[in-house]
Design an enzyme around this catalytic site. Structure first.
Site, PDB file in Angstrom:
ATOM      1  N   SER A  16       0.836  -1.296   0.071  1.00  0.00           N
ATOM      2  CA  SER A  16       0.109   0.094  -0.020  1.00  0.00           C
ATOM      3  C   SER A  16       0.828   1.304  -0.135  1.00  0.00           C
ATOM      4  O   SER A  16       1.772   1.421  -0.917  1.00  0.00           O
ATOM      5  CB  SER A  16      -0.794  -0.035   1.161  1.00  0.00           C
ATOM      6  N   ASP A  43      -9.138  -6.493  -4.551  1.00  0.00           N
ATOM      7  CA  ASP A  43      -8.549  -5.032  -3.945  1.00  0.00           C
ATOM      8  C   ASP A  43      -9.164  -4.053  -4.885  1.00  0.00           C
ATOM      9  O   ASP A  43      -8.558  -3.892  -6.040  1.00  0.00           O
ATOM     10  CB  ASP A  43      -6.979  -5.035  -3.830  1.00  0.00           C
ATOM     11  N   HIS A  55      -7.810  -5.048  -0.229  1.00  0.00           N
ATOM     12  CA  HIS A  55      -6.967  -4.313  -0.097  1.00  0.00           C
ATOM     13  C   HIS A  55      -5.979  -5.035   1.467  1.00  0.00           C
ATOM     14  O   HIS A  55      -4.927  -4.969   1.055  1.00  0.00           O
ATOM     15  CB  HIS A  55      -7.265  -2.903   0.354  1.00  0.00           C
TER      16      HIS A  55
END
Length: 385
Positions: A154, A319, A352
């Protein structure tokens, strides 16, 4: 099956830096502290170092536990440690809490020596590039000239990419998971709604709530709820909560009826009890501002041209915040530069957050990749305890 040994208890260290840090905004960060935690041993050649860059609400505490307390287990403990995919019997792993965070590094809660008061609203806006430059100073302090790998997921993956471009001679491998070369307009919009929830909280006081002895808890809680929704997939929410009712019947009001509502409120309230609101503003803005292609007329290949590392990128099918297509953009840009790239798109129902979870295929990919790095470096694997 041989049990995976527990890592030795980590020892966090506060590193002080007297030399001011020039920031991308043009501001300068005066002397500052960074919290650092390391795992494993640095080899004689200083060649086996792996820098782990943290995502939005994580810290330098990557792995292990403090005092054996399970509640203090590191945020990526399933990835880093003895016998884990990033095996600390082979690699020397470094975690750094970024500037502006609230886990010991200099941030808005810290005292500004020039005023004797918390920085609060006066803390400068920091970027991914600023964090990378600060992390480079940590490596200098540790005597590490070149990383075996830099990795993150991320926002941490964005830092890993910035490392490969900003300090290409210092990175052998770049491992980025569930990340993107920039935020989409939708992602920026989510961040803005979360920030407005904080800024419009009556207890925010323009970012200087410390002086008032209060915390904008409601705004921060709502911001976390918004963010948490984007970290999960619709399938994961459906399987875990569906339309289950908290009390088994509708209350015909506006308090909690559904289990998903209860879960989100719990996550928000818990988060607001340990995270700093100003830090949340800073870190989400750093996410918004990351856009290496923006300095090259939108040409991502040109932006990544300085990189010399080998790359592993992983994405997850559900995601939708940092979708697989965003990782494929990075892959195409690297291939245009004839860089060596491995890419894995992992089937996962977890959205995610999958990069933080025990996804066997994902962990196997990372384990194999770091196994090859270890072989290239001639790192012997120690027997398990």
């Amino acid at each position: 099956m041989v049990p995976i040994p527990e890592a030795p208890e980590p020892q966090p260290e506060r590193m002080h830096f007297d030399t001011p840090l020039p920031l991308k905004s043009g501001a300068v960060m005066p002397p500052y502290d960074l919290m650092v935690e390391t795992y494993g041993r640095l080899d004689a050649a200083r060649s086996n170092a792996v820098l782990v860059c943290h995502a939005l609400n994580a810290s330098h505490h990557v792995a292990g536990r403090y005092g054996g307390d399970e509640k203090t287990r590191g945020w990526w403990d399933n990835m880093v440690g003895p016998g884990r995919p990033v095996d600390t019997r082979r690699f020397f792993v470094i975690g750094v809490n970024n500037l502006g965070s609230c886990f010991g590094s200099t941030g808005p809660m810290s005292l500004d020596e020039s005023t004797g008061k918390p920085w609060g609203s006066r803390f400068p806006v920091v970027t991914v590039e600023d964090w990378v430059d600060a992390q480079a100073r940590v490596l200098d302090r540790l005597g590490i000239q070149r990383l075996a790998a830099v990795m993150g997921g991320s926002l941490g993956g964005m830092q890993a990419l910035a490392w490969a471009v900003r300090h290409p001679e210092r990175v052998a491998h770049c491992v980025a998971s569930a990340t993107a070369p920039s935020l989409s307009a939708q992602n920026i919009a989510f961040n803005e709604v979360a920030r407005r929830a904080i800024i419009t909280d009556p207890e925010f006081h323009g970012g200087d709530y410390y002086a008032h002895g209060v915390v904008p808890r409601q705004g921060l809680s709502v911001a976390r709820m918004i963010g948490h929704i984007t970290y999960l997939s619709d399938d994961a929410m459906a399987r875990k909560f569906g339309r289950s009712l908290r009390s088994g019947a509708l209350n015909y009001g506006f308090d909690v009826d559904f289990q998903i509502e209860s879960y989100l409120r719990h996550q928000g309230e818990k988060f607001s009890g340990y995270f700093d609101a100003n830090t949340y503003l800073l870190l989400t803005r750093a996410l918004d501002y990351f856009d290496p292609a923006g300095e090259h007329d939108g040409n991502l290949a040109a932006a990544l041209a300085p990189a010399r590392a080998r790359f592993l990128l992983t994405s997850f099918t559900t995601d939708w915040r940092f979708s697989p297509e965003r990782s494929r953009e990075i892959v195409r840009a690297l291939l245009a530069n004839r860089r060596e790239v491995s890419y894995a798109e992992i089937e996962s129902p977890h959205g995610h957050d999958a990069f933080l979870m025990d996804e066997p295929h994902y962990h196997d990919v990372v384990r194999a990749y770091f196994g090859r790095i270890a072989e290239q470096l001639g790192l012997a694997q120690e027997p398990q305890a």
